[in-house]
Design a protein around this motif. Structure first.
Motif, PDB file in Angstrom:
ATOM      1  N   ARG A 258       0.839  -1.202   0.000  1.00  0.00           N
ATOM      2  CA  ARG A 258       0.000   0.000   0.000  1.00  0.00           C
ATOM      3  C   ARG A 258       0.873   1.251   0.000  1.00  0.00           C
ATOM      4  O   ARG A 258       1.978   1.235   0.535  1.00  0.00           O
ATOM      5  CB  ARG A 258      -0.851  -0.041   1.278  1.00  0.00           C
ATOM      6  CG  ARG A 258      -1.936   0.997   1.431  1.00  0.00           C
ATOM      7  CD  ARG A 258      -2.775   0.617   2.658  1.00  0.00           C
ATOM      8  NE  ARG A 258      -3.873   1.529   2.887  1.00  0.00           N
ATOM      9  CZ  ARG A 258      -3.783   2.659   3.586  1.00  0.00           C
ATOM     10  NH1 ARG A 258      -2.625   3.027   4.093  1.00  0.00           N
ATOM     11  NH2 ARG A 258      -4.852   3.419   3.777  1.00  0.00           N
ATOM     12  N   ALA A 259       0.388   2.347  -0.553  1.00  0.00           N
ATOM     13  CA  ALA A 259       1.119   3.618  -0.494  1.00  0.00           C
ATOM     14  C   ALA A 259       1.449   3.915   0.967  1.00  0.00           C
ATOM     15  O   ALA A 259       0.614   3.746   1.856  1.00  0.00           O
ATOM     16  CB  ALA A 259       0.294   4.736  -1.090  1.00  0.00           C
ATOM     17  N   LEU A 282       7.164   7.978  -5.244  1.00  0.00           N
ATOM     18  CA  LEU A 282       5.892   8.707  -5.250  1.00  0.00           C
ATOM     19  C   LEU A 282       4.909   8.097  -4.252  1.00  0.00           C
ATOM     20  O   LEU A 282       4.031   8.786  -3.725  1.00  0.00           O
ATOM     21  CB  LEU A 282       5.315   8.645  -6.670  1.00  0.00           C
ATOM     22  CG  LEU A 282       4.439   9.777  -7.146  1.00  0.00           C
ATOM     23  CD1 LEU A 282       5.135  11.119  -7.034  1.00  0.00           C
ATOM     24  CD2 LEU A 282       4.028   9.533  -8.604  1.00  0.00           C
ATOM     25  N   ASN A 284       5.943   6.594  -1.448  1.00  0.00           N
ATOM     26  CA  ASN A 284       6.574   6.543  -0.121  1.00  0.00           C
ATOM     27  C   ASN A 284       6.715   5.111   0.411  1.00  0.00           C
ATOM     28  O   ASN A 284       6.323   4.794   1.530  1.00  0.00           O
ATOM     29  CB  ASN A 284       5.781   7.400   0.885  1.00  0.00           C
ATOM     30  CG  ASN A 284       6.235   8.847   0.906  1.00  0.00           C
ATOM     31  OD1 ASN A 284       7.217   9.191   1.564  1.00  0.00           O
ATOM     32  ND2 ASN A 284       5.543   9.689   0.160  1.00  0.00           N
TER      33      ASN A 284
ATOM     34  N   ASP B  93      -8.576   8.380   4.205  1.00  0.00           N
ATOM     35  CA  ASP B  93      -7.741   7.569   5.101  1.00  0.00           C
ATOM     36  C   ASP B  93      -6.256   7.863   4.945  1.00  0.00           C
ATOM     37  O   ASP B  93      -5.517   7.924   5.928  1.00  0.00           O
ATOM     38  CB  ASP B  93      -8.045   6.064   4.937  1.00  0.00           C
ATOM     39  CG  ASP B  93      -7.971   5.572   3.505  1.00  0.00           C
ATOM     40  OD1 ASP B  93      -7.949   6.413   2.574  1.00  0.00           O
ATOM     41  OD2 ASP B  93      -7.932   4.342   3.302  1.00  0.00           O
ATOM     42  N   PHE B  94      -5.809   8.067   3.706  1.00  0.00           N
ATOM     43  CA  PHE B  94      -4.387   8.385   3.536  1.00  0.00           C
ATOM     44  C   PHE B  94      -4.034   9.712   4.213  1.00  0.00           C
ATOM     45  O   PHE B  94      -3.010   9.820   4.882  1.00  0.00           O
ATOM     46  CB  PHE B  94      -4.006   8.427   2.050  1.00  0.00           C
ATOM     47  CG  PHE B  94      -3.825   7.060   1.441  1.00  0.00           C
ATOM     48  CD1 PHE B  94      -2.820   6.213   1.890  1.00  0.00           C
ATOM     49  CD2 PHE B  94      -4.668   6.617   0.430  1.00  0.00           C
ATOM     50  CE1 PHE B  94      -2.647   4.944   1.333  1.00  0.00           C
ATOM     51  CE2 PHE B  94      -4.502   5.349  -0.128  1.00  0.00           C
ATOM     52  CZ  PHE B  94      -3.496   4.513   0.327  1.00  0.00           C
ATOM     53  N   LEU B  99      -0.437  10.923   4.931  1.00  0.00           N
ATOM     54  CA  LEU B  99       0.153  10.695   3.611  1.00  0.00           C
ATOM     55  C   LEU B  99      -0.678  11.436   2.549  1.00  0.00           C
ATOM     56  O   LEU B  99      -1.241  10.829   1.638  1.00  0.00           O
ATOM     57  CB  LEU B  99       0.242   9.192   3.301  1.00  0.00           C
ATOM     58  CG  LEU B  99       1.204   8.825   2.183  1.00  0.00           C
ATOM     59  CD1 LEU B  99       2.655   9.056   2.616  1.00  0.00           C
ATOM     60  CD2 LEU B  99       1.022   7.390   1.728  1.00  0.00           C
ATOM     61  N   THR B 101       0.111  13.071   0.091  1.00  0.00           N
ATOM     62  CA  THR B 101       0.562  12.912  -1.301  1.00  0.00           C
ATOM     63  C   THR B 101      -0.111  11.727  -1.976  1.00  0.00           C
ATOM     64  O   THR B 101      -0.023  11.577  -3.192  1.00  0.00           O
ATOM     65  CB  THR B 101       2.094  12.727  -1.335  1.00  0.00           C
ATOM     66  OG1 THR B 101       2.468  11.828  -0.279  1.00  0.00           O
ATOM     67  CG2 THR B 101       2.790  14.057  -1.109  1.00  0.00           C
ATOM     68  N   SER B 102      -0.758  10.867  -1.202  1.00  0.00           N
ATOM     69  CA  SER B 102      -1.530   9.764  -1.772  1.00  0.00           C
ATOM     70  C   SER B 102      -3.022   9.968  -1.547  1.00  0.00           C
ATOM     71  O   SER B 102      -3.803   9.015  -1.628  1.00  0.00           O
ATOM     72  CB  SER B 102      -1.084   8.432  -1.155  1.00  0.00           C
ATOM     73  OG  SER B 102       0.238   8.125  -1.528  1.00  0.00           O
ATOM     74  N   ARG B 104      -6.847  10.314  -1.750  1.00  0.00           N
ATOM     75  CA  ARG B 104      -7.716   9.656  -2.732  1.00  0.00           C
ATOM     76  C   ARG B 104      -8.375  10.640  -3.684  1.00  0.00           C
ATOM     77  O   ARG B 104      -8.882  10.252  -4.735  1.00  0.00           O
ATOM     78  CB  ARG B 104      -8.790   8.835  -2.005  1.00  0.00           C
ATOM     79  CG  ARG B 104      -8.175   7.695  -1.210  1.00  0.00           C
ATOM     80  CD  ARG B 104      -9.175   6.635  -0.832  1.00  0.00           C
ATOM     81  NE  ARG B 104      -8.580   5.657   0.069  1.00  0.00           N
ATOM     82  CZ  ARG B 104      -7.899   4.575  -0.344  1.00  0.00           C
ATOM     83  NH1 ARG B 104      -7.756   4.322  -1.625  1.00  0.00           N
ATOM     84  NH2 ARG B 104      -7.376   3.745   0.535  1.00  0.00           N
TER      85      ARG B 104
END
Lengths: 344, 344
Positions: A258-259, A282, A284, B93-94, B99, B101-102, B104
């Motif tokens: 997962r990212a 990108l 991480n 959630d990211f 995070l 940069t990820s 959704r």
């Protein structure tokens, strides 16, 4: 005494070697009760060039202390002990940080004049630092599970710990060998709720389910990755435990992480480079893991084994007399046996 | 309005583009007070194939909210705000995991119909999630330091955080560009006591010393690695912050990292593979880092900037009118300027 030597690929022999004796005041001599064959022993078994002189082999064993040097203070004749697969002083800065595999004074079994583990006895350097007393008798039914503390269970545990497995992380384990199954057990022990085991040997993945795997993916390559992504809402898992050491396994790991996630590898890498460029940047993605400092984990894992909360010894599916070591190697190389105990 | 476009390598133009307006209810329009040029803008400036149609460029800016969509609840006309270099909802959630940069629902400035940052104004998607109010006036003397919250300071901070820098870790920073210097500042802020800066541009390494570097190593390659090892009793440092993105810099990173240590990279990798085979496995080396989720760090870093405990804006050594953007790119590409502010 009798001990196992490797003369080259496919050429394992059990021969007479000098009996170990105490050389240094910090040595102990251990009579081996059980040793076993490691997946990593199969790399030289597959590819080592033939040589006139054999090399001692084996690095997982437990046994009984027979003799101690004058500087050994924590061990006595008769103690039943396990040896981690790297010997270490347990006092230097690296050891204090839990990185016994980088001990400033330690080393590997079977290197130089140090005995290998697959024999009747072993001279143990830095015995106070290296050996851990088990508190059981020579005839304990727990010996197989206790033997896993030498390498395979702490290796799976190291993989899970360095990946950051906890009760909030999803996990993929790549590889259904003894290390992969131990990684499943370790991830479960650390609280992971979803553990996807990638492997296609049903007897092994069945044991993986008993160890805690919630899903088994038998497909490989792109199909296998797609399956893991399906099981995780398209995202992959927070942690991936790579327990093989071959490049396709690592590619799969990067395909299912997962990212923001972590791939940890404990299979000795059979590749010089890792495909980890801009797409991984990108997302991480972290790559961690390495040779497991088993010694750092034994005290933590031991009570769970002694009290029967985990049964890591179930990875052993064959026990052979030491004299039949060659047959044990063959059986593991042909994937006829998962992991083999050698009993002197 | 006027905005910067890139038509190909070495071809930066400031031209008329449509004025931004609110499209979605979650948009805001921000009038840019300051933007700047990023080291990563220099990659397309060095190599982008020439095209008929220019692409908008720039991803670091702060400015004044001019207009908000009907669904924007946390911002008002007149707020002075900074934008992180990736826009994000700050609720998925990211984002909740830090995070952004990820995210959704997020994306990059200058992509699709989203404005670039180097212009007079920007339509900001998901404005409530993306923008952070600074609580200063349009004429604040802190604007340069606050502008670094858009990218370069959080990028250095991300590098230090993911590497695990704290008061017990030694640190090597590779690269004396604005990101490297920001990484020094971040490592110092996180308590590191030994910070070795590898760089050979004296004006820059002098600023690095002011930011907290305890040692500067100007040598490169094997000689530079040897120097770092000398400074660390032969071991290398626990953490290495790789702030360049080129393969020799990563090779150097692996050459100076201590066993059990971590290399974190925040320079966009200009390489597809990483040399990270068995020797790195044996030393338990971790590779981490990636594109920095600046948004996740702004609230944490902002008070230190506002209260003058850190002065990350010192990485700017030139301010140009927006119309002279091309000259700013040239000056940075030729290493005549460290980092350039563009002022509309």
């Amino acid at each position: 005494m009798r001990a196992t030597l490797i003369y080259g690929a496919g050429d394992i022999r059990v021969e007479n070697v000098p009996d170990p004796v105490v050389h240094e005041g910090t040595d102990a001599v251990v009579r081996v009760l059980r040793s076993c064959i490691c997946g990593s022993d199969l790399w030289p078994y597959a590819s080592k060039p033939a040589e006139e002189q054999g090399d001692r082999i084996g690095h997982e064993f437990l046994g009984v202390v027979e003799e101690v040097g004058r500087d050994v203070t924590g061990l006595r004749r008769g103690d039943v002990v396990v040896a981690p697969f790297v010997w270490a002083d347990n006092t230097c800065d690296f050891c204090r940080e839990g990185l016994h595999t980088s001990c400033r004074n330690g080393g590997f079994w079977g290197a130089g004049d140090v005995d290998g583990g697959q024999g009747e006895a072993v001279r143990v350097p830095l015995a106070d630092g290296t050996l851990v007393k088990l508190g059981v008798g020579e005839d304990s039914a727990l010996l197989p599970s206790l033997l896993t503390l030498s390498d395979v269970f702490p290796t799976g545990h190291h993989c899970a710990v360095t990946a950051g497995v906890n009760e909030r992380t999803t996990v993929t384990v790549i590889g259904d060998g003894a290390v992969g199954l131990s990684a499943v057990l370790a991830a479960k022990r650390l609280g992971a709720e979803q553990i996807i085991l990638m492997g296609r040997h049903e007897a092994r993945t069945d044991l993986g389910r008993e160890f805690g795997a919630t899903d088994v993916v038998a497909e490989r390559g792109e199909e296998g990755m797609e399956r893991v992504r399906e099981l995780t809402g398209g995202d992959g898992t927070h942690t991936v435990l790579e327990c093989v050491g071959l490049e396709p396994a690592l590619d799969t790991a990067f395909g299912v992480v997962r990212a923001g996630g972590t791939v940890s590898r404990v299979g000795a890498p059979q590749y010089p480079t890792v495909k980890m460029g801009f797409p991984h940047f990108l997302k991480n993605i972290t790559l961690t893991g390495g040779v497991a400092p088993a010694r750092a984990y034994i005290e933590e894992l031991l009570p769970d084994v002694l009290e029967g909360r985990v049964h890591p010894g179930r990875v052993f599916d064959r026990t052979l007399p030491l004299e039949q070591a060659a047959d044990g190697y063959r059986a593991m190389a042909e994937r006829e046996a998962l992991k083999v105990i050698l009993q002197p």
